[in-house]
Design a protein around this motif. Structure first.
Motif, short mmCIF file in Angstrom:
data_model
loop_
_atom_site.label_atom_id
_atom_site.label_comp_id
_atom_site.label_asym_id
_atom_site.label_seq_id
_atom_site.Cartn_x
_atom_site.Cartn_y
_atom_site.Cartn_z
N ALA A 19 -15.98 2.42 14.43
CA ALA A 19 -14.34 2.18 13.18
C ALA A 19 -13.81 3.48 12.30
CB ALA A 19 -15.15 0.92 12.04
N TRP A 20 -14.49 4.44 12.54
CA TRP A 20 -14.65 5.85 11.39
C TRP A 20 -14.12 6.38 12.65
CZ3 TRP A 20 -14.86 5.84 6.29
CH2 TRP A 20 -16.27 5.18 5.94
N VAL A 21 -14.53 6.46 13.63
CA VAL A 21 -13.61 7.41 15.05
C VAL A 21 -12.51 7.09 15.03
CG1 VAL A 21 -13.32 7.98 17.40
CG2 VAL A 21 -16.07 8.22 16.28
N ILE A 22 -12.16 5.32 14.85
CA ILE A 22 -10.71 4.87 14.61
C ILE A 22 -9.73 5.65 13.81
CG2 ILE A 22 -9.40 3.37 14.45
CD1 ILE A 22 -11.10 1.68 16.96
N LEU A 23 -10.43 5.25 11.98
CA LEU A 23 -9.96 5.39 11.42
C LEU A 23 -9.08 7.37 11.33
CD1 LEU A 23 -11.25 4.04 8.07
CD2 LEU A 23 -9.45 3.36 9.61
N ALA A 24 -10.10 8.05 11.72
CA ALA A 24 -9.98 9.00 11.54
C ALA A 24 -8.85 9.82 12.68
CB ALA A 24 -11.98 10.62 11.43
N LEU A 25 -9.22 9.08 13.94
CA LEU A 25 -7.99 9.95 14.78
C LEU A 25 -6.93 8.85 14.71
CD1 LEU A 25 -10.12 9.33 18.01
CD2 LEU A 25 -9.80 11.71 16.99
N ILE A 26 -6.26 7.86 13.88
CA ILE A 26 -5.23 7.64 13.80
C ILE A 26 -4.74 8.42 12.75
CG2 ILE A 26 -3.85 5.50 12.40
CD1 ILE A 26 -4.12 4.56 15.67
N GLN A 27 -5.49 8.65 12.45
CA GLN A 27 -4.90 9.31 10.42
C GLN A 27 -4.40 10.69 11.13
OE1 GLN A 27 -4.42 7.64 7.87
NE2 GLN A 27 -4.46 9.63 6.09
N PHE A 28 -4.97 10.93 11.97
CA PHE A 28 -4.89 12.45 12.82
C PHE A 28 -3.89 12.53 13.51
CE2 PHE A 28 -5.07 15.79 16.35
CZ PHE A 28 -5.57 17.14 15.91
N MET A 122 -6.03 1.28 6.98
CA MET A 122 -5.61 2.46 7.62
C MET A 122 -4.09 2.09 6.90
SD MET A 122 -5.50 1.72 12.14
CE MET A 122 -6.37 1.80 11.47
N VAL A 123 -3.82 0.66 7.19
CA VAL A 123 -2.28 1.42 6.05
C VAL A 123 -2.56 1.81 5.24
CG1 VAL A 123 -0.25 0.18 5.98
CG2 VAL A 123 -1.49 -0.58 7.90
N GLY A 124 -3.32 1.65 4.10
CA GLY A 124 -3.43 2.27 3.31
C GLY A 124 -3.58 3.62 3.20
N MET A 125 -4.02 4.22 4.00
CA MET A 125 -4.50 5.52 4.43
C MET A 125 -3.43 6.32 5.10
SD MET A 125 -8.48 5.45 5.93
CE MET A 125 -8.27 7.28 6.56
N ILE A 126 -2.61 5.31 5.87
CA ILE A 126 -1.82 6.23 6.42
C ILE A 126 -0.93 6.78 5.52
CG2 ILE A 126 0.54 5.90 8.22
CD1 ILE A 126 -1.70 4.31 9.76
N CYS A 127 -0.09 5.84 4.40
CA CYS A 127 1.28 5.52 3.24
C CYS A 127 0.60 6.39 2.50
CB CYS A 127 0.73 4.33 2.22
SG CYS A 127 1.96 2.99 3.43
N ILE A 128 -0.90 7.28 2.44
CA ILE A 128 -0.58 8.31 1.09
C ILE A 128 0.03 9.54 1.96
CG2 ILE A 128 -2.78 10.14 0.65
CD1 ILE A 128 -4.72 7.67 1.40
N MET A 129 0.43 9.84 3.25
CA MET A 129 0.70 11.00 3.95
C MET A 129 2.35 10.98 3.12
SD MET A 129 -0.39 11.80 6.74
CE MET A 129 -0.25 10.17 7.74
N PRO A 130 3.14 9.58 3.50
CA PRO A 130 4.69 10.10 2.88
C PRO A 130 4.36 9.77 1.22
CG PRO A 130 4.60 8.08 4.74
CD PRO A 130 2.87 8.62 4.38
N LEU A 131 3.60 9.38 0.98
CA LEU A 131 3.80 8.84 -0.95
C LEU A 131 3.33 10.30 -1.47
CD1 LEU A 131 1.46 6.05 -1.69
CD2 LEU A 131 3.55 6.33 -2.05
N SER A 132 2.76 11.16 -0.26
CA SER A 132 2.32 12.91 -1.17
C SER A 132 3.83 13.54 -1.52
CB SER A 132 1.48 13.03 -0.35
OG SER A 132 2.21 13.47 1.29
N LEU A 133 4.78 13.06 0.02
CA LEU A 133 5.83 13.76 -0.14
C LEU A 133 6.89 13.76 -1.84
CD1 LEU A 133 7.88 12.46 2.41
CD2 LEU A 133 6.91 14.52 1.99
N LEU A 145 7.68 0.79 1.06
CA LEU A 145 7.09 -1.05 1.33
C LEU A 145 7.45 -1.84 2.30
CD1 LEU A 145 4.94 -1.55 -1.10
CD2 LEU A 145 7.11 -3.14 -2.39
N ALA A 146 8.76 -1.49 2.73
CA ALA A 146 9.12 -2.49 3.26
C ALA A 146 8.88 -2.20 5.54
CB ALA A 146 10.77 -2.43 3.65
N GLY A 147 8.58 -0.64 4.77
CA GLY A 147 7.95 0.04 6.27
C GLY A 147 6.34 -0.94 6.49
N ALA A 148 5.69 -0.24 5.57
CA ALA A 148 4.22 -0.45 5.43
C ALA A 148 3.93 -2.05 6.08
CB ALA A 148 4.18 0.03 4.40
N SER A 149 4.81 -2.65 5.40
CA SER A 149 5.03 -4.35 5.55
C SER A 149 4.82 -5.04 7.14
CB SER A 149 5.45 -5.17 3.93
OG SER A 149 6.45 -4.22 3.34
#
Lengths: 250, 321
Positions: A19-28, A122-133, A145-149
């Motif tokens: 699970a951790w490997v998947i989270l890390a690689l997807i995030q990368f 996983m989706v939450g972690m991915i959303c952090i990047m656009p949110l940082s903008l 929000l529409a995209g994330a949902s």
């Protein structure tokens, strides 16, 4: 009871390095796409000013990242769901659930909700990047929000299919491969469809991507949301039926 | 004594093969019932059906008067089941696992810690709470399996071959535990080891090729008690047979005799007296559980000869290859 099984499922998932490997690689990979999109946006920004209603940063950055992640997860979701029921059968731990005062529906929903918890992370972690903008520019949070949902709904549909395949076999590897092919076939139907002449409406409706693209563009229509929910419910019902039949036929 | 479990006319097909044929079982409070049978007799299938893991092809099961097939959730609250292979998650610690089991069985949050402690104490797992189940020895994993089956204090405890693969000390401890469980719950255990049944069970069913071949409840009235006697020198069968209440004497090898009697009066005193007077040299005088050993041995012999046949065939096939 569903929550007890779901929490257990999430806990066991997080105990495995997978699970951790998947989270890390997807995030990368999502980060690579994100940086790429941001750079493209910066390059094109001066030209965009000439348009009357230019696409904003949300369209340039958020949509491509989510689209990329969705395609990657098409391959990864089968790996996340492969163990959920097939390993219980393989390790003979299923009898713990079967002799507990829990119904088949609760077992299946528990397993499914456990996977959804993981997807939320996983989706939450991915959303952090656009949110940082938001530190540097204004973001269309509605579109985000529409995209994330949309992404979450689609992944939820993937997982229901994966869970069903996982109930069919004792071997997690077979489960992963079969789920991948099932999802890939459903995905491909979109390309069949865009090949020029119109294919039948049924194929158009079945295709996963057809319903995902509008969500990325920020329009949440009941039609598309209902499609993913129906998709998930159908496979969950199949899974419950499958387990019932196993209890009857052994 | 109330009936805890009542199964009537259970049958189970796997395709065309009928693994269990019209098996009926009843269990009351305080019973430790042994389900004895050679390998492949249908023990595990029967246990799986009693625990609600498999649906019977026909027949019905009532747990404390609740039908297992109609109201599985309510009926299963009173069942604790240890399958042949303990259903443990190797990547969890004993405490984590037992907490999950407690929640599955609907124990309230505030009571979970207490239930886990009690189950661990009863199964001798007090010091292993924080260890990973995967790192425990087979015997300890078996204990975790039993702890899982008793954590919710069920009325019916079903244990499928609970002592398989354990060392003699562990077997002894598990048997003690089962005996203790039997005082408060009804226990059904399956085994293919005859002495196990004789040491811990107070009721026995023998299962053979899917049928109940021996049922203590129905057979006890028909069979008579037996005494196994063994002497240094051959005994005088006429004077033995002249004792009151003797029904039949069978000669066994090495001057052994199986003496079937009517138990009224018990002839063991007289046999001992005759042995001393006749200088036969008494070596052994044991009451045998009537019929049980005989039935089981007959079955076991039947199985051995058929096994020998298949071995033989396998050899032939091997040679042909």
């Amino acid at each position: 009871m569903i929550h007890a099984i779901a929490a257990h499922e999430l806990r066991r998932m997080m105990l495995s390095p997978l699970a951790w490997v998947i989270l890390a690689l997807i995030q990368f990979l999502a980060a690579l796409q994100f940086l790429n999109s941001v750079e493209e946006f910066m390059l094109n920004q001066p030209r965009l000013l000439n348009y009357e209603n230019p696409p904003g940063v949300s369209d340039w950055v958020v949509a491509p990242v989510f689209a990329d992640v969705a395609f990657m997860l098409l391959m990864v979701i089968p790996i996340i769901t492969m163990r959920s029921l097939s390993a219980e059968h393989r390790d003979k731990t299923m009898s713990l659930l079967l002799s507990s005062p829990v119904s088949m529906t609760e077992i299946v929903l528990g397993k499914y909700v456990g996977t959804l918890y993981f997807l939320l992370i996983m989706v939450g972690m991915i959303c952090i990047m656009p949110l940082s903008l938001m530190f540097g520019t204004s973001l269309d949070t509605g579109k985000l929000l529409a995209g994330a949902s949309g992404l979450f709904l689609m992944l939820a549909a993937f997982s229901a299919a994966g869970l069903f395949i996982s109930s069919m076999t004792n071997s997690p590897a077979v489960s992963a491969v079969a789920s991948f092919f099932l999802l890939f076939a459903l995905w491909l139907m979109f390309w069949l469809n865009s090949g020029g002449q119109k294919l039948s409406g049924v194929i158009e409706y079945i295709s996963l991507l057809n319903h995902f693209v509008p969500l990325l563009q920020g329009s949440i229509s009941t039609n598309n949301a209902v499609y993913f929910i129906l998709f998930a419910v159908t496979f969950l019902v199949f899974t419950v039926r499958r387990l019932d039949i196993q209890r009857l036929q052994g | 004594m109330s009936t805890l479990l009542k199964a009537t006319q259970l049958s189970r097909f796997y395709g065309d093969f009928q693994a269990v044929k019209n098996v009926s079982v009843t269990l009351s409070q305080g019973d430790i019932m042994g389900l004895l049978g050679p390998n492949g007799a249908g023990k595990t299938t029967t246990m799986d059906m009693l625990a609600g893991n498999l649906a019977p092809s026909s027949g019905n099961i009532e747990i404390k008067g609740v039908d297992l097939l109609d109201e599985p959730k309510r009926a299963k609250q009173s069942i604790g089941y240890l399958p042949e292979q303990p259903p443990v998650y190797r990547d969890l610690t004993v405490d984590e696992y037992l907490r999950y089991c407690a929640r599955l069985h609907g124990i309230r949050r505030q009571q979970i810690a207490g239930s886990v402690d009690r189950a661990r104490e009863r199964t001798g797992l007090v010091d292993t709470g924080r260890r990973l189940i995967g790192n425990l020895s087979k015997g300890y994993q078996q204990r975790v399996g039993i702890a899982q089956a008793i954590i919710h204090e069920p009325d019916v405890i079903i244990l499928d071959e609970p002592t398989v693969g354990l060392d003699p000390i562990q077997i002894h401890e598990i048997r003690e535990l089962i005996r203790e469980l039997g005082t408060r719950h009804g226990v059904i255990l399956s085994t293919h080891i005859l002495p196990e049944v004789q040491t811990i069970c107070n009721r026995v069913h023998i299962l053979y090729e899917g049928r109940i071949a021996y049922d203590d409840a129905s057979t006890a009235q028909q069979t008579h008690p037996e005494i196994l006697a063994r002497f240094n020198r051959p005994a005088d069968l006429d004077s033995l047979g002249g004792l009151g209440g003797i029904i039949e004497i069978q000669s066994l090898e090495n001057n052994g005799y199986r003496i079937i009697h009517s138990n009224n009066p018990n002839p063991s005193d007289e046999i001992a007296r005759l042995a001393v007077e006749g200088k036969w040299g008494l070596l052994e005088l044991t009451p045998a559980s009537p019929g049980l050993e005989q039935v089981f041995l007959n079955l076991a012999r039947g199985e051995q000869s058929s096994e020998a046949n298949t071995d033989h065939e396998a050899e032939k096939n091997g040679a042909a290859a």
